[in-house]
Design a protein around this motif. Structure first.
Motif, PDB file in Angstrom:
ATOM      1  N   VAL A  42      14.403  12.172   0.123  1.00  0.00           N
ATOM      2  CA  VAL A  42      13.727  12.370  -1.157  1.00  0.00           C
ATOM      3  C   VAL A  42      12.515  11.449  -1.270  1.00  0.00           C
ATOM      4  O   VAL A  42      11.606  11.693  -2.060  1.00  0.00           O
ATOM      5  N   ALA A  43      12.489  10.387  -0.474  1.00  0.00           N
ATOM      6  CA  ALA A  43      11.348   9.463  -0.447  1.00  0.00           C
ATOM      7  C   ALA A  43      10.583   9.627   0.853  1.00  0.00           C
ATOM      8  O   ALA A  43      10.149   8.668   1.464  1.00  0.00           O
ATOM      9  N   ILE A  44      10.397  10.876   1.288  1.00  0.00           N
ATOM     10  CA  ILE A  44       9.834  11.160   2.604  1.00  0.00           C
ATOM     11  C   ILE A  44       8.446  10.563   2.762  1.00  0.00           C
ATOM     12  O   ILE A  44       8.064  10.115   3.851  1.00  0.00           O
ATOM     13  N   ARG A  45       7.644  10.534   1.691  1.00  0.00           N
ATOM     14  CA  ARG A  45       6.283  10.032   1.816  1.00  0.00           C
ATOM     15  C   ARG A  45       6.261   8.551   2.180  1.00  0.00           C
ATOM     16  O   ARG A  45       5.369   8.087   2.876  1.00  0.00           O
ATOM     17  N   TRP A  46       7.256   7.799   1.707  1.00  0.00           N
ATOM     18  CA  TRP A  46       7.279   6.362   1.979  1.00  0.00           C
ATOM     19  C   TRP A  46       8.045   6.033   3.258  1.00  0.00           C
ATOM     20  O   TRP A  46       7.671   5.146   3.994  1.00  0.00           O
ATOM     21  N   THR A  47       9.134   6.749   3.495  1.00  0.00           N
ATOM     22  CA  THR A  47      10.029   6.357   4.582  1.00  0.00           C
ATOM     23  C   THR A  47       9.806   7.140   5.867  1.00  0.00           C
ATOM     24  O   THR A  47      10.127   6.642   6.941  1.00  0.00           O
TER      25      THR A  47
ATOM     26  N   ASN B   5       0.843  -1.198   0.000  1.00  0.00           N
ATOM     27  CA  ASN B   5       0.000   0.000   0.000  1.00  0.00           C
ATOM     28  C   ASN B   5       0.873   1.240   0.000  1.00  0.00           C
ATOM     29  O   ASN B   5       0.885   1.999   0.949  1.00  0.00           O
ATOM     30  N   ARG B   6       1.648   1.437  -1.068  1.00  0.00           N
ATOM     31  CA  ARG B   6       2.606   2.536  -1.091  1.00  0.00           C
ATOM     32  C   ARG B   6       2.120   3.729  -1.898  1.00  0.00           C
ATOM     33  O   ARG B   6       2.645   4.818  -1.746  1.00  0.00           O
ATOM     34  N   GLU B   7       1.163   3.537  -2.777  1.00  0.00           N
ATOM     35  CA  GLU B   7       0.738   4.622  -3.646  1.00  0.00           C
ATOM     36  C   GLU B   7      -0.341   5.474  -2.971  1.00  0.00           C
ATOM     37  O   GLU B   7      -1.054   5.036  -2.077  1.00  0.00           O
TER      38      GLU B   7
ATOM     39  N   THR C 217       1.454  14.252  -8.098  1.00  0.00           N
ATOM     40  CA  THR C 217       1.488  13.253  -7.031  1.00  0.00           C
ATOM     41  C   THR C 217       2.771  13.381  -6.236  1.00  0.00           C
ATOM     42  O   THR C 217       2.805  13.129  -5.029  1.00  0.00           O
ATOM     43  N   ALA C 218       3.849  13.807  -6.888  1.00  0.00           N
ATOM     44  CA  ALA C 218       5.124  13.979  -6.200  1.00  0.00           C
ATOM     45  C   ALA C 218       5.070  15.088  -5.165  1.00  0.00           C
ATOM     46  O   ALA C 218       5.940  15.161  -4.287  1.00  0.00           O
ATOM     47  N   ASP C 219       4.061  15.968  -5.239  1.00  0.00           N
ATOM     48  CA  ASP C 219       3.926  17.041  -4.253  1.00  0.00           C
ATOM     49  C   ASP C 219       3.374  16.541  -2.931  1.00  0.00           C
ATOM     50  O   ASP C 219       3.354  17.282  -1.950  1.00  0.00           O
TER      51      ASP C 219
ATOM     52  N   VAL D 121       3.671  14.804   0.394  1.00  0.00           N
ATOM     53  CA  VAL D 121       4.800  14.438   1.260  1.00  0.00           C
ATOM     54  C   VAL D 121       4.351  13.682   2.504  1.00  0.00           C
ATOM     55  O   VAL D 121       5.185  13.183   3.266  1.00  0.00           O
ATOM     56  N   PHE D 122       3.047  13.600   2.724  1.00  0.00           N
ATOM     57  CA  PHE D 122       2.526  12.867   3.877  1.00  0.00           C
ATOM     58  C   PHE D 122       1.133  12.373   3.525  1.00  0.00           C
ATOM     59  O   PHE D 122       0.363  13.069   2.857  1.00  0.00           O
ATOM     60  N   ARG D 123       0.798  11.166   3.979  1.00  0.00           N
ATOM     61  CA  ARG D 123      -0.518  10.616   3.687  1.00  0.00           C
ATOM     62  C   ARG D 123      -0.964   9.711   4.821  1.00  0.00           C
ATOM     63  O   ARG D 123      -0.140   9.100   5.523  1.00  0.00           O
ATOM     64  N   ILE D 124      -2.279   9.638   4.990  1.00  0.00           N
ATOM     65  CA  ILE D 124      -2.897   8.663   5.884  1.00  0.00           C
ATOM     66  C   ILE D 124      -3.833   7.830   5.031  1.00  0.00           C
ATOM     67  O   ILE D 124      -4.843   8.342   4.526  1.00  0.00           O
ATOM     68  N   PRO D 125      -3.529   6.571   4.800  1.00  0.00           N
ATOM     69  CA  PRO D 125      -4.342   5.753   3.889  1.00  0.00           C
ATOM     70  C   PRO D 125      -5.791   5.647   4.341  1.00  0.00           C
ATOM     71  O   PRO D 125      -6.084   5.433   5.514  1.00  0.00           O
ATOM     72  N   GLY D 126      -6.705   5.817   3.397  1.00  0.00           N
ATOM     73  CA  GLY D 126      -8.122   5.599   3.628  1.00  0.00           C
ATOM     74  C   GLY D 126      -8.740   6.447   4.717  1.00  0.00           C
ATOM     75  O   GLY D 126      -9.723   6.038   5.349  1.00  0.00           O
TER      76      GLY D 126
END
Length: 1065
Positions: free
Chosen positions: A348-353, A180-182, A229-231, A233-238
């Motif tokens: 650079v991969a702040i959203r994932w890591t 669930n990375r996207e 989408t690259a903009d 930088v933070f997400r909470i799934p669902g």
């Protein structure tokens, strides 16, 4: 406090030269001038409340480079050219206009008839498109009238189970998010534009009306914001699908009505952000102590958002309550605010890591000190500027004779480092750069630079002799330090040489002789030992040693190694390859009563670093920190010391026996199915090393898409700057061929190897496998590796134009030949077989391991994919044409790492797949080797030893599960670094051509239309970019069209290139 600002949405379209977003299009019909004008006015009125227009918006466009699966399959049609420019249905003369001009040349009656027929068909098509457009417009207006009267039907709420357990934040960045990375519709997102944060609910990344990819979110005031989408930088799934919001929002089908949200959708996001902001203010004292706690007290150079949050909110204990979503987001807000960026650097991969590197205290102090100097007009700044002006003026005059007399003082070096940090970080589109605010006040007194911007910092450093013109800043922009651990590695190697020199120089024949002597016991003694067997389940696995500096005095697997004798094995690689870690061979199986079907054993032999390296050795720990070898155009940063990878453990042909891990599969000759398999440590004695090019000359090309002509085109597609330079490195054929034309036995064996590999390929193709390649650029630099540039302690200016001491690198860009070389395809197929065998072994023995998975597309797109793959895939090559594949590409999920075998959909592997063939350069492959050896040794001990041993694996599932996330994120970050470095050197070559007045005209293939042009891929070099074109060209363009374009602007440091349309081919 939380800084949330709303700015006009940039309908950004651009290009990532290494991974370009693909846009689906739909048929476009007629639109009247009046209706188009009214619709544009309505959209402008709707957005003008929050988004003031700017004249610069049109030039600041970027593409969305992530894709979602949430699109409707009914829109997957090829794009038809819009006719708004050529036909205006408001004009009364429309019915009398001929859609196609009549030719003036003399025609035969049959030719005239065909021309009239074509005109009639074209006319009918345009009328049909116009009617469809009018019907759609009528439906839209009717829906608007119902909405205005409050009679619009209530949309149906599409519920999606939350992908995040309420209150549990580990899934935001932990191993459970592997699948669930996207960014998906319904996620809470923080969008960064120009350093400002905008919070909202993500709804879509495909604009069906415009037929192109662009992310869309609902923000404050329920306004629609388009962004990359690259903009995010933070997400909470669902987040929007959580139970507490169902009653608030009512029913909302987010898929069918993404841009018509229920009232209050944006407020849900802003309320959550406000709660987190208040929480950050309440705990601000604890947040301010983060840096000192992690750098000074805990000696950490990297921290993650959950780590920081647990410290701030006192939840580090094992019995502590879990973090809340507000706490994790408050921590993110603090770490990304402008004042914190002087101490913390987002990945650079702040959203994932959720990962940040901590700046050194010297850097933090330096930034604060220089800002203080600039504010106070300190004398040290004036003294530095006097030296700098002399250096810059001399550089621009071409007179550097006075440079030798200029020396940098300590305060000069402090100011240079300040400018250096500005140049490296100044191009960030996501986060603010504190130094950039003060750069104009520092450099404007020179009176040399007109506009002070990040590029000015780079020019200034080159003008004063700190950096050469070709300096690649991407290495410094990464949170990963490639040079860290160098001294530690050398110390470990020295200890190995002192304590265990035999590990680096092994006599395998002597070891085998000693092993046979030790294992020669009589049958009677064996029987007696078996009757007196004692069970001790506390015995440690012989692979595990207690001391982190202890190496194996003898290989624990010697007793179970299979000797392959002098049977030749084939290692095929590039001429420049320095670490050979895989080879393969085949062995026909006689047809007997035990093996009644014609079959062939395939043996894939892999270098065996775990034969000398225990799993908890200090060198293994260092490899675990690095995760993998890093390959950049400038040089290679190996995971393991070169003394091991290029000498002791490499499968190079030096006449010495080699220890290997062998993965064997018996393939049925008829259909390539795996009938049985074996995993064994082994010894090989006859390694035949060959080059890809030489093998290509003697094997078949019928399985290569485009055949030998395509292979020749790819091999000869290259460009070099400077053009008159001599290329010292040879990626392709070496000076001496490795395959003699008259060596018929070798040529025959290579063709047999290819036939066996193709049987397995056919087996995968029958299970739905397919290949697809756009092509990608490769970079070669000469000299290689590049000479290191000083990063600190500058004593004075360096004249990089001095060709005696420094050489400007020659840049060669060529196409990656991966899918245009039969030998490369053959080698890749053998590696796939080894991965399948490793997966089968791990699953059969219940062994925890790391699987490489790729899930199938969402269920609603499955039939479309299966139909396309079944009808459009080339049965010989397995390739899908670009035009067929590009519309489907956004729906393909990415590959992930997991402890569960999901299968690999696009490879046609449904029973699990592991990577095990590169342990010299991938830590995950070493892990798999240790695991399998441990299982093999346990099995051997249980069957032959007088004392039973523990059957526990070396690494438990609890150990591997979180490690999967670490490996995935590190691989992702290193992959981005490699892609950015390739992009830099490609753009640097194009810049040199522009500066030298050379042609930058290329042929390309359109990938998808954009707002003001199209995205294109160069057929010569494989790079991708956005091309600006006039509206008429845009409307007539579709996926797959061949065009010519010219690169007319280039900034490698940003990096950015601009291009314009020339013609359609």
């Amino acid at each position: 406090m939380l800084r949330i600002s709303i700015s006009r949405p940039h309908h950004r379209t651009g290009s990532n030269p290494l991974r370009l977003p693909i846009c689906l299009s739909r048929p476009c019909g007629f639109r009247t001038s009046a209706s188009a004008s009214k619709e544009r006015q309505r959209q402008n009125d709707k957005s003008s409340i929050l988004f003031p227009h700017s004249s610069k918006d049109k030039d600041n466009r970027r593409p969305s480079n992530k894709h979602s699966e949430f699109f409707e399959s009914k829109n997957l049609f090829p794009r038809q050219p819009a006719l708004r420019r050529s036909i205006d249905i408001d004009r009364p003369s429309f019915s009398r206009r001929s859609p196609l001009p009549r030719t003036t040349k003399n025609l035969t009656p049959s030719q005239e008839f065909m021309e009239e027929r074509n005109r009639a068909l074209e006319w009918a098509r345009k009328i049909s498109e116009r009617n469809a457009r009018q019907e759609k417009e009528a439906k839209r207006r009717a829906a608007m009238r119902l909405e205005d009267r409050g009679e619009a039907p209530k949309p149906v709420y599409t519920y999606q189970a939350p992908k995040l357990v309420p209150g549990e934040v580990a899934e935001l960045f932990g191993a459970d998010t592997i699948q669930n990375r996207e960014v998906l519709p319904g996620d809470f997102v923080e969008i960064r534009k120009g350093g400002s944060a905008i919070c909202g609910i993500y709804v879509q990344n495909f604009d069906q009306a415009e037929g192109r990819l662009q992310s869309t979110s609902i923000v404050q005031g329920d306004q629609v914001l388009t962004h990359r989408t690259a903009d995010v930088v933070f997400r909470i799934p669902g987040y929007i699908f959580r139970d507490k919001f169902r009653t608030t929002l009512g029913h909302w089908d987010i898929m069918a009505n993404p841009t018509t949200p229920p009232q209050g959708t944006g407020k849900i996001a802003s309320d959550f952000a406000d709660e987190a902001s208040m929480l950050m203010g309440t705990f601000y004292t604890r947040f301010n102590a983060l840096y000192d706690a992690f750098w000074h007290d805990r000696k950490q150079t990297i921290l993650t958002t959950p780590e920081a949050a647990r410290y701030v909110f006192g939840k580090e204990g094992t019995n502590s309550s879990p973090l809340t979503l507000q706490e994790i987001y408050a921590t993110h807000l603090f770490l990304t605010q402008d004042s914190s960026l002087t101490r913390f650097v987002p990945s650079v991969a702040i959203r994932w890591t959720g990962e940040y590197s901590l700046r050194k205290p010297q850097e933090v102090f330096l930034t604060e000190t220089v800002i203080d100097w600039i504010r106070k007009d300190d004398l040290r700044v004036a003294q530095f500027l006097r030296k700098a002006k002399e250096l810059v003026e001399g550089s621009r005059r071409g007179d550097k004779s006075g440079w030798k007399s200029i020396k940098f003082s300590e305060s000069d070096r402090t100011l240079i480092e300040f400018v250096r940090q500005t140049a490296i970080n100044g191009y960030s589109d996501l986060f603010g750069v504190p130094q950039l605010t003060y750069l104009p006040r520092l450099l404007r007194p020179l009176g040399i630079y007109d506009d002070i911007e990040p590029r000015t910092a780079f020019e200034f450093l080159t003008d004063i002799g700190v950096w050469p013109r070709w300096y690649n800043m991407e290495i410094n922009r990464s949170t990963i330090s490639l040079t860290s651990g160098g001294m530690e590695e050398q110390a470990i190697v020295d200890r190995i040489r002192n304590l265990n020199p035999e590990s680096l120089q092994q006599d395998f024949d002597m070891e085998l002789k000693r092993l046979r002597q030790e294992s020669s016991i009589t049958d009677a003694a064996t029987e007696q030992a078996g009757s007196n067997r004692k069970y001790n389940t506390n015995n440690r696995n012989p692979l595990v040693l207690e001391s982190p500096t202890e190496m194996y005095k003898r290989d624990p697997c010697d007793a179970i190694r299979h000797d392959f004798g002098c049977h030749p094995i084939y290692a095929i690689d590039d001429p420049s390859a320095s670490e050979l870690d895989d080879a393969f061979s085949i062995e026909p199986v006689p047809v007997t009563t035990l093996t009644p079907q014609a079959s062939t054993w395939v043996h894939v032999h892999v270098a065996d670093p775990t034969s000398i390296l225990p799993p908890y050795h200090e060198m293994a720990k260092l490899a675990g920190d690095r995760i993998q070898t890093t390959y950049l155009p400038e040089g290679t940063w190996p995971m393991l010391p070169r003394a091991l990878t290029e000498e002791t453990l490499s499968l190079k042909n030096d006449g010495r026996p080699k220890k290997v891990m062998t993965f064997s599969a018996r393939l049925r000759d008829g259909d390539g199915e795996i009938l049985e398999y074996k995993v064994r440590p082994g010894i090989v004695r006859k390694v035949v090393t060959l080059n890809y090019d030489d093998v290509d000359d003697v094997i078949a090309w019928d399985r290569v898409h485009g055949g030998r002509p395509e292979g020749h085109r790819v091999r000869t597609s290259s460009m070099t700057m400077p053009e008159d330079g001599s290329l010292e490195r040879a990626y392709y054929r070496s000076t001496k061929g490795s395959v003699a034309a008259d060596d018929t036995s070798l040529v025959k064996e290579l063709n047999r190897l290819q036939e066996v590999a193709q049987r397995h390929t056919d087996s995968r193709l029958r299970k739905g496998a397919f290949n697809f390649s756009l092509g990608r650029p490769m970079i070669e630099l000469t000299p290689y590796p590049l000479q290191r540039i000083a990063e600190a302690d500058w004593q004075g200016p360096v004249d990089y134009s001095n060709r005696v001491a420094w050489q400007e690198p020659q840049i060669t860009v060529r196409l990656d030949p991966g899918f245009a070389s039969p030998s490369r395809l053959m080698v890749a197929e053998y590696m796939i077989m080894a991965g399948r065998v490793a997966s089968m072994f791990s699953q059969e023995t219940g062994l925890p391991t790391l699987f490489r998975n790729q899930a199938a597309p969402a269920e609603k797109y499955r039939d479309l994919f299966e139909e396309t793959i079944r009808t459009k895939t080339n049965p010989q090559t397995g390739m899908l044409n670009m035009v067929d594949m590009l519309p489907l590409r956004p729906y393909i999920t990415g590959a992930e790492i997991s402890t569960k075998p999901v299968g690999h959909w696009s490879m046609g592997i449904h029973d699990g797949y592991c990577k095990v063939t590169s342990p010299l350069r991938r830590y995950s492959d070493m892990l798999a080797h240790w695991q399998m050896k441990g299982a093999l040794l346990n099995k051997h001990a249980l069957s032959s030893s007088t004392t039973a041993v523990s059957t526990l694996p070396i690494f438990s599932l609890d150990t591997l599960a979180p490690l999967a996330g670490v490996i995935r994120d590190r691989e992702r970050t290193l992959g981005m670094l490699e892609a950015r470095s390739i992009k830099y050197w490609l753009f640097e070559m194009l810049r040199r051509r522009l500066d030298g007045g050379l042609s930058n005209v290329f042929e390309g293939i359109i990938l998808n239309p954009t707002a003001d042009g199209y995205n294109v891929i160069s057929t010569l070099l494989g790079f991708q970019t956005v091309v600006k074109a006039e509206s008429g060209v845009m409307e007539a363009s579709k996926i797959g069209d061949r065009v010519t374009f010219e690169v007319n602007n280039c900034n490698p440091q940003r990096p950015y290139i601009g291009a314009r349309h020339l013609s359609k081919l």
